[in-house]
Design an enzyme around this catalytic site. Structure first.
Site, mmCIF file in Angstrom:
data_model
loop_
_atom_site.group_PDB
_atom_site.id
_atom_site.type_symbol
_atom_site.label_atom_id
_atom_site.label_comp_id
_atom_site.label_asym_id
_atom_site.label_seq_id
_atom_site.Cartn_x
_atom_site.Cartn_y
_atom_site.Cartn_z
ATOM 1 N N SER A 18 4.187 -4.667 0.200
ATOM 2 C CA SER A 18 5.208 -4.368 -0.860
ATOM 3 C C SER A 18 6.798 -4.112 -0.456
ATOM 4 O O SER A 18 6.866 -3.448 0.722
ATOM 5 C CB SER A 18 4.608 -3.311 -1.782
ATOM 6 O OG SER A 18 5.670 -2.715 -2.515
ATOM 7 N N LYS A 23 1.363 1.249 2.946
ATOM 8 C CA LYS A 23 1.683 0.091 3.221
ATOM 9 C C LYS A 23 2.319 -0.169 4.505
ATOM 10 O O LYS A 23 2.321 -0.925 5.221
ATOM 11 C CB LYS A 23 2.719 -0.594 2.015
ATOM 12 C CG LYS A 23 1.969 -0.728 0.747
ATOM 13 C CD LYS A 23 0.856 -1.880 0.691
ATOM 14 C CE LYS A 23 0.112 -1.971 -0.409
ATOM 15 N NZ LYS A 23 -0.961 -2.712 -0.311
ATOM 16 N N TYR A 41 1.819 6.063 -1.055
ATOM 17 C CA TYR A 41 1.367 4.586 -1.446
ATOM 18 C C TYR A 41 2.167 3.634 -0.611
ATOM 19 O O TYR A 41 1.918 2.948 0.207
ATOM 20 C CB TYR A 41 1.863 4.387 -3.091
ATOM 21 C CG TYR A 41 1.952 2.774 -3.073
ATOM 22 C CD1 TYR A 41 3.099 2.261 -3.274
ATOM 23 C CD2 TYR A 41 0.884 1.882 -3.133
ATOM 24 C CE1 TYR A 41 3.195 0.923 -3.380
ATOM 25 C CE2 TYR A 41 0.751 0.418 -3.056
ATOM 26 C CZ TYR A 41 1.980 -0.076 -3.309
ATOM 27 O OH TYR A 41 2.265 -1.471 -3.341
#
Ligand code: WQD
Length: 351
Positions: A126, A155, A151
Site C-alpha cells: 500500500s 505493510k 496497519y
C-alpha cells in the site's frame, strides 16, 4: 494451465483479481477464512467467469491447516497474497491483533512457499508505506517514512520479510503498492462490501447517497491543498486487479532479474475529497448530504503516484477514469440494496 493461489479471494480486491486471472487463462483457488469477507462475492465471480471458485475456509495463522491446502494442490505455480486486516483506525486501537494477523499469516504462507518451492509471489502492499511524503508524486524510490499506523507498519514489515525471504529462496517476489482502490467490476456483479460503518471515502459516499448513512463527514477542509481537503490517487479496482495478472506474467518472463521488484499502482492524478464528492454527484445526479468536520488523526495530507515503472515494465494501461470509478461504485451500491431487499422478502425473519 497455471494454478494460482489467491489468499483473500472472497474480498474486494481479491475477488476482482480472481476474475481477471480466470479471464487470462489461469486456474485459481482461494484461501479466505471469511473473518472479514463473506461468500456473497463467490456468486458474482461464477456469474462473470462461469467458474466456481474453490475457496478453502482456512485461517492462515494456523500453519497445519494452511500446509494442508498446499499438500492438496502441489501444482500451485504462483501466489497472490491479499488476506490481511486493513482498517487504519482499527489498527491504532488494536495493534497486537494487526501484527499477529498480518505478519503471522505472511510468515506461515512463506514457510509453505519454501516447502513447495513456489516460484512466484505477489504481495498486496500500500502507498501507506510512504507515510506523509515530502515530495509528490511518489516514485518507488521515494523514502519509506515512519508508518502513520500499525496497519502501515505491517505493510512495511511485510515487504521487508518477503524481500529477505526472496533473496535466499528460489521464489521471485513483486510488491504492488496500491493507492486508493475504488469502484466495482463493470458487470456490477462484484464490488466492495465494507463490514459495518465504512471507513473509506467512496463506500461512505455511496452509503450516504443510498440512505444507509444519514450524512457523511469530510474529515477536514483546512489542509494546505487547492480546496482544503486531502488529496489521494483513486484507482479503479479492475485496473488494480489486472496489474496482478501482469505481475505474474512479469515474474514468469523475468526469472533472472531482481528477486523483489516494487511497483506503484495509481493513476498519477491527485484528487481532493471534495472533487471526489462532486464527481460522484455529477455521475449519480444525487446531491450528497455531507458536512465538513475535524481532521482524522493519521491522515496523510496529499499523496499520488508516479506510475511510470508499472506502465513501462508491466505494460500496465489504465482503463478507467474517476467518473467510471464513481459510476460503478454507485451502481454496485444500488445492486447490493436490491439484493438485500430481495433477501428480506425471501426471509422475512431478516426484517
Ligand atoms: C481517503 C480520504 C479521508 C472517509 C486507507 C489506507 C490504504 C488503503 C485505503 C487498504 C481521506 C477522507 C474518508 C470519510 C472522509 N487501505 N474521508 N470522510 O485513508 O487514504 O487509505 O484506505 O488497502 O492503505 O491507508 O483512504 O478512503 O479512508 O480516506 O473525508 O467518511 O477521504 O480523511 O482524506 P486512506 P480513505
Amino acid at each position: 494451465m497455471q494454478k494460482i493461489l489467491v489468499t483473500g479471494g472472497c474480498g474486494y480486491i481479491g475477488s476482482h483479481t480472481v476474475v481477471d486471472l480466470i479471464a487470462n487463462g489461469y486456474e485459481v483457488i482461494s484461501i479466505d477464512d471469511n473473518s472479514r469477507s463473506t461468500t456473497y462475492l463467490l456468486d458474482g465471480i461464477e456469474k462473470i467467469t462461469g467458474k466456481k471458485l474453490k475457496n478453502y475456509k482456512v485461517d492462515l495463522k494456523n500453519f497445519d491447516d494452511t500446509l494442508a491446502v498446499f499438500q492438496e494442490n502441489e501444482d500451485i505455480t504462483g501466489i497472490i497474497h491479499f488476506a490481511a486486516y486493513k482498517a487504519v483506525g482499527e489498527s491504532v486501537a488494536e495493534p497486537l491483533m494487526y501484527y499477529e494477523n498480518n505478519l503471522f499469516s505472511l510468515i506461515n504462507l512463506l514457510k509453505c512457499v519454501k516447502e513447495f518451492n513456489i516460484p512466484s509471489f505477489v504481495f498486496s502492499s500500500s502507498c501507506t508505506v510512504y507515510g506523509n511524503p515530502d515530495a509528490i508524486p511518489v516514485t518507488e524510490q521515494s523514502p519509506i517514512k515512519k508508518a502513520e499506523s500499525p496497519y502501515g507498519a505491517t505493510k512495511q514489515m511485510g515487504e521487508q520479510i518477503l524481500c529477505d525471504f526472496a533473496q535466499v529462496a528460489g521464489t521471485k517476489a513483486i510488491l504492488l503498492r496500491y493507492f486508493n482502490p475504488v469502484g466495482a467490476h463493470p458487470s456490477i456483479k462484484i464490488g466492495e462490501l465494507p463490514l459495518g460503518k465504512p471507513q473509506n471515502l467512496v463506500p461512505a459516499i455511496t452509503q450516504t447517497a443510498i440512505g444507509k448513512l444519514p450524512q457523511m463527514t469530510v474529515y477536514g477542509a483546512d489542509y494546505p491543498t487547492r480546496d482544503g481537503s486531502c488529496v489521494r490517487d483513486y484507482i479503479h479496482v479492475s485496473d488494480i486487479a489486472h496489474a496482478h495478472t501482469l505481475a505474474l506474467e512479469y515474474l514468469e518472463n523475468n526469472r533472472n532479474k531482481s528477486n523483489c521488484d516494487v511497483f506503484n499502482l495509481g493513476t498519477g492524478n491527485g484528487v481532493t475529497v471534495l472533487e471526489a464528492i462532486h464527481a460522484f454527484e455529477e455521475v449519480s445526479g444525487v446531491q450528497l448530504n455531507y458536512k465538513i468536520g475535524p481532521r482524522r488523526p493519521g491522515d496523510v495530507v496529499a499523496i499520488y503516484a508516479n506510475n511510470q515503472l508499472a506502465v513501462d515494465e508491466l505494460g500496465w494501461q489504465i482503463q478507467y477514469n474517476l467518473k467510471d470509478m464513481m459510476r460503478t461504485a454507485w451502481e454496485w451500491e444500488q445492486k447490493v440494496k436490491q439484493d438485500e431487499e430481495l433477501m428480506k422478502k425471501q426471509n422475512p425473519v431478516l426484517n
